[in-house]
Design a protein around this motif. Structure first.
Motif, PDB file in Angstrom:
ATOM      1  N   LEU A 135       1.139  -1.075   0.500  1.00 47.86           N
ATOM      2  CA  LEU A 135       0.030   0.096  -0.149  1.00 47.86           C
ATOM      3  C   LEU A 135       0.610   0.826   0.614  1.00 47.86           C
ATOM      4  CD1 LEU A 135      -2.148  -0.861   2.302  1.00 47.86           C
ATOM      5  CD2 LEU A 135      -1.939  -1.514  -0.369  1.00 47.86           C
ATOM      6  N   LEU A 136       1.940   1.309   0.999  1.00 47.80           N
ATOM      7  CA  LEU A 136       2.716   2.267   0.746  1.00 47.80           C
ATOM      8  C   LEU A 136       3.441   2.587  -1.075  1.00 47.80           C
ATOM      9  CD1 LEU A 136       4.699   1.780   3.824  1.00 47.80           C
ATOM     10  CD2 LEU A 136       3.333   4.338   3.762  1.00 47.80           C
ATOM     11  N   LYS A 137       3.872   1.282  -1.070  1.00 51.26           N
ATOM     12  CA  LYS A 137       4.639   1.517  -2.077  1.00 51.26           C
ATOM     13  C   LYS A 137       3.559   2.252  -3.102  1.00 51.26           C
ATOM     14  CE  LYS A 137       6.204  -1.055  -6.397  1.00 51.26           C
ATOM     15  NZ  LYS A 137       6.193  -2.788  -6.981  1.00 51.26           N
ATOM     16  N   GLY A 138       2.718   2.123  -3.449  1.00 55.59           N
ATOM     17  CA  GLY A 138       1.086   2.546  -4.024  1.00 55.59           C
ATOM     18  C   GLY A 138       0.885   2.040  -5.581  1.00 55.59           C
ATOM     19  N   PRO A 139      -0.323   2.398  -6.556  1.00 58.34           N
ATOM     20  CA  PRO A 139       0.391   1.705  -7.596  1.00 58.34           C
ATOM     21  C   PRO A 139       0.711   2.087  -9.042  1.00 58.34           C
ATOM     22  CG  PRO A 139      -2.200   3.191  -7.874  1.00 58.34           C
ATOM     23  CD  PRO A 139      -1.041   3.241  -5.783  1.00 58.34           C
ATOM     24  N   ASP A 140       1.529   1.115  -9.767  1.00 61.79           N
ATOM     25  CA  ASP A 140       1.840   1.700 -10.160  1.00 61.79           C
ATOM     26  C   ASP A 140       0.817   2.937 -11.246  1.00 61.79           C
ATOM     27  OD1 ASP A 140       3.671  -0.280 -10.154  1.00 61.79           O
ATOM     28  OD2 ASP A 140       2.908  -1.707 -11.732  1.00 61.79           O
ATOM     29  N   ALA A 141       2.014   3.740 -12.057  1.00 63.99           N
ATOM     30  CA  ALA A 141       1.587   4.263 -13.401  1.00 63.99           C
ATOM     31  C   ALA A 141       1.002   4.769 -13.993  1.00 63.99           C
ATOM     32  CB  ALA A 141       2.420   6.045 -13.635  1.00 63.99           C
ATOM     33  N   LEU A 142      -0.644   5.238 -13.745  1.00 68.92           N
ATOM     34  CA  LEU A 142      -1.057   4.676 -15.814  1.00 68.92           C
ATOM     35  C   LEU A 142       0.310   5.534 -17.338  1.00 68.92           C
ATOM     36  CD1 LEU A 142      -4.746   6.063 -15.262  1.00 68.92           C
ATOM     37  CD2 LEU A 142      -3.600   3.422 -15.321  1.00 68.92           C
ATOM     38  N   THR A 143      -0.085   4.360 -18.208  1.00 74.41           N
ATOM     39  CA  THR A 143       0.597   4.039 -18.904  1.00 74.41           C
ATOM     40  C   THR A 143       0.222   5.934 -19.878  1.00 74.41           C
ATOM     41  OG1 THR A 143      -0.750   3.434 -20.391  1.00 74.41           O
ATOM     42  CG2 THR A 143       0.527   1.439 -19.446  1.00 74.41           C
ATOM     43  N   PRO A 144       0.835   6.649 -20.057  1.00 79.11           N
ATOM     44  CA  PRO A 144       0.895   7.794 -21.012  1.00 79.11           C
ATOM     45  C   PRO A 144      -0.252   8.018 -22.198  1.00 79.11           C
ATOM     46  CG  PRO A 144       2.958   7.740 -21.195  1.00 79.11           C
ATOM     47  CD  PRO A 144       2.974   6.387 -21.294  1.00 79.11           C
ATOM     48  N   ALA A 145      -0.579   6.382 -22.933  1.00 80.65           N
ATOM     49  CA  ALA A 145      -1.845   5.885 -23.362  1.00 80.65           C
ATOM     50  C   ALA A 145      -2.879   6.057 -22.784  1.00 80.65           C
ATOM     51  CB  ALA A 145      -1.918   4.958 -24.625  1.00 80.65           C
ATOM     52  N   THR A 146      -2.878   5.318 -22.260  1.00 78.46           N
ATOM     53  CA  THR A 146      -3.793   5.988 -20.861  1.00 78.46           C
ATOM     54  C   THR A 146      -4.403   6.486 -20.033  1.00 78.46           C
ATOM     55  OG1 THR A 146      -3.644   3.141 -20.162  1.00 78.46           O
ATOM     56  CG2 THR A 146      -5.599   4.098 -19.087  1.00 78.46           C
ATOM     57  N   VAL A 147      -3.121   7.423 -20.310  1.00 79.62           N
ATOM     58  CA  VAL A 147      -3.762   8.793 -19.240  1.00 79.62           C
ATOM     59  C   VAL A 147      -4.536   9.900 -20.412  1.00 79.62           C
ATOM     60  CG1 VAL A 147      -3.180  11.155 -18.504  1.00 79.62           C
ATOM     61  CG2 VAL A 147      -2.055   8.919 -17.725  1.00 79.62           C
ATOM     62  N   GLU A 148      -3.576   9.287 -22.168  1.00 79.52           N
ATOM     63  CA  GLU A 148      -4.669  10.236 -22.754  1.00 79.52           C
ATOM     64  C   GLU A 148      -6.283  10.486 -23.037  1.00 79.52           C
ATOM     65  OE1 GLU A 148      -2.817  10.216 -26.738  1.00 79.52           O
ATOM     66  OE2 GLU A 148      -0.887  12.262 -26.182  1.00 79.52           O
ATOM     67  N   SER A 149      -6.233   8.342 -22.910  1.00 86.74           N
ATOM     68  CA  SER A 149      -7.509   8.637 -23.547  1.00 86.74           C
ATOM     69  C   SER A 149      -8.647   8.403 -22.607  1.00 86.74           C
ATOM     70  CB  SER A 149      -6.871   6.617 -23.954  1.00 86.74           C
ATOM     71  OG  SER A 149      -8.987   6.167 -23.345  1.00 86.74           O
ATOM     72  N   ARG A 150      -8.146   8.476 -20.821  1.00 86.63           N
ATOM     73  CA  ARG A 150      -9.487   9.562 -19.915  1.00 86.63           C
ATOM     74  C   ARG A 150      -8.531  10.712 -20.158  1.00 86.63           C
ATOM     75  NH1 ARG A 150      -8.054   4.815 -14.989  1.00 86.63           N
ATOM     76  NH2 ARG A 150      -7.560   2.537 -17.258  1.00 86.63           N
ATOM     77  N   ARG A 151      -8.249  11.316 -20.279  1.00 91.29           N
ATOM     78  CA  ARG A 151      -8.388  12.724 -20.459  1.00 91.29           C
ATOM     79  C   ARG A 151      -9.572  13.279 -21.724  1.00 91.29           C
ATOM     80  NH1 ARG A 151      -2.947  14.646 -22.236  1.00 91.29           N
ATOM     81  NH2 ARG A 151      -3.842  16.815 -22.778  1.00 91.29           N
ATOM     82  N   TYR A 152      -8.929  12.497 -22.672  1.00 85.76           N
ATOM     83  CA  TYR A 152      -9.929  12.484 -23.609  1.00 85.76           C
ATOM     84  C   TYR A 152     -11.412  11.807 -23.245  1.00 85.76           C
ATOM     85  CZ  TYR A 152     -12.446  12.479 -28.506  1.00 85.76           C
ATOM     86  OH  TYR A 152     -13.685  12.078 -30.079  1.00 85.76           O
ATOM     87  N   GLY A 153     -11.159  11.172 -22.886  1.00 89.55           N
ATOM     88  CA  GLY A 153     -13.382  10.716 -21.859  1.00 89.55           C
ATOM     89  C   GLY A 153     -13.764  11.656 -21.072  1.00 89.55           C
ATOM     90  N   LEU A 154     -12.734  12.346 -20.710  1.00 88.53           N
ATOM     91  CA  LEU A 154     -13.821  13.269 -19.866  1.00 88.53           C
ATOM     92  C   LEU A 154     -13.769  14.753 -20.184  1.00 88.53           C
ATOM     93  CD1 LEU A 154     -14.000  14.419 -17.094  1.00 88.53           C
ATOM     94  CD2 LEU A 154     -12.113  15.022 -16.397  1.00 88.53           C
ATOM     95  N   THR A 155     -12.667  14.845 -21.021  1.00 90.04           N
ATOM     96  CA  THR A 155     -13.110  16.227 -22.078  1.00 90.04           C
ATOM     97  C   THR A 155     -14.274  15.969 -22.504  1.00 90.04           C
ATOM     98  OG1 THR A 155     -10.493  16.314 -22.131  1.00 90.04           O
ATOM     99  CG2 THR A 155     -12.252  17.506 -23.704  1.00 90.04           C
ATOM    100  N   ASP A 156     -14.988  14.662 -23.026  1.00 88.60           N
ATOM    101  CA  ASP A 156     -15.728  14.286 -24.047  1.00 88.60           C
ATOM    102  C   ASP A 156     -17.333  14.645 -23.369  1.00 88.60           C
ATOM    103  OD1 ASP A 156     -17.432  13.759 -26.892  1.00 88.60           O
ATOM    104  OD2 ASP A 156     -17.866  12.072 -24.839  1.00 88.60           O
ATOM    105  N   ALA A 157     -16.699  14.201 -21.858  1.00 84.68           N
ATOM    106  CA  ALA A 157     -18.154  13.904 -20.827  1.00 84.68           C
ATOM    107  C   ALA A 157     -18.221  15.202 -20.700  1.00 84.68           C
ATOM    108  CB  ALA A 157     -17.493  12.327 -19.813  1.00 84.68           C
TER     109      ALA A 157
END
Length: 256
Positions: A124-146
């Motif tokens: 838990l202290l280590k935390g999750p791995d960072a999302l890939t840049p492609a995944t972040v882009e996809s989620r930015r696009y999805g949130l912009t659209d929403a």
């Protein structure tokens, strides 16, 4: 935990101990998690119980009833627990890690539950791995659209549906920004406030106000702030390609 909390939880905790003694007397360790272990128990709270057993046994999840109370049971071998930890880390929720790290050890042999608890705390202290840049882009696009849909919505039911999408998408980006563990259901607001008290509270307050009054600006503003943290809105220039042999993990927004 206050003395009142201890009194309130003594019954269910003792009930969990009786369950463990009755059903798993030879377990390596038994941990009580969830609301009962944290002092948030109610008359209808179930018992979330993790049971570590010897290798060669069966890793499984089961729901049953004991002395009139529902029990959510998670049984696993050492190897099974490692597999569950890995799967939960990949899901970015770390459900089993939180069960062990935050849970109450009811019984253990040779320190087995304590070792599992330390392992969970380290993960838990280590935390999750960072999302890939492609995944972040996809989620930015999805949130912009929403967000566009949220502002444009005139139908009350549609606006409420889109608001749920905005809250979820913004939460995902905020969790990733802080490398924080995510949550679902009642754990979404709890994890949001842990990850970022300011932006998390703004998202939750905006969503609450929209549900109560239909006013979207608070949620839209809070989600836009999170979007800025993640790199800003994304419309023109966004493109994706898919390998036809691989599953599509990020669906395109519904523009019909």
């Amino acid at each position: 935990m206050s003395s009142r909390d201890a009194d309130d939880t003594a019954g269910p905790v003792d009930q969990a101990r009786r369950f463990a003694a009755t059903h798993f007397p030879d377990a390596l360790g038994v941990v009580l998690a969830g609301s009962t272990a944290s002092g948030r128990t109610s008359a209808t709270s179930d018992l979330d119980i993790a049971v570590l057993i010897e290798d060669g046994g069966e890793t499984r999840r089961e729901t049953l009833r004991f002395e009139g109370r529902l029990v959510e049971l998670f049984v696993h071998t050492r190897a099974g627990l490692e597999g569950l930890f890995a799967a939960d880390a990949a899901s970015r929720r770390a459900t089993m890690q939180h069960m062990y790290a935050d849970g109450l050890v009811l019984f253990e042999r040779e320190g087995a539950a304590a070792r599992a608890k330390r392992h969970a705390e380290e993960a838990l202290l280590k935390g999750p791995d960072a999302l890939t840049p492609a995944t972040v882009e996809s989620r930015r696009y999805g949130l912009t659209d929403a967000l566009d849909d949220l502002v444009d919505a005139t139908d009350v039911v549609e606006r409420l549906a889109v608001a749920g999408v905005v809250l979820s998408a913004a939460a995902d980006l905020l969790f990733d920004h802080h490398r924080a563990w995510a949550g679902g259901g009642k754990w979404l607001p709890r994890r949001l406030l842990q990850a970022d008290p300011r932006h998390g509270a703004a998202l939750l307050d905006g969503h609450r106000r929209l549900c109560e009054s239909g006013e979207p600006q608070g949620l839209a503003s809070a989600a836009a702030d999170v979007l800025t943290l993640a790199g800003g809105p994304l419309r023109e220039g966004y493109a994706r390609t898919w390998n036809s042999a691989a599953p599509v993990s990020e669906a395109a927004p519904d523009r019909t």
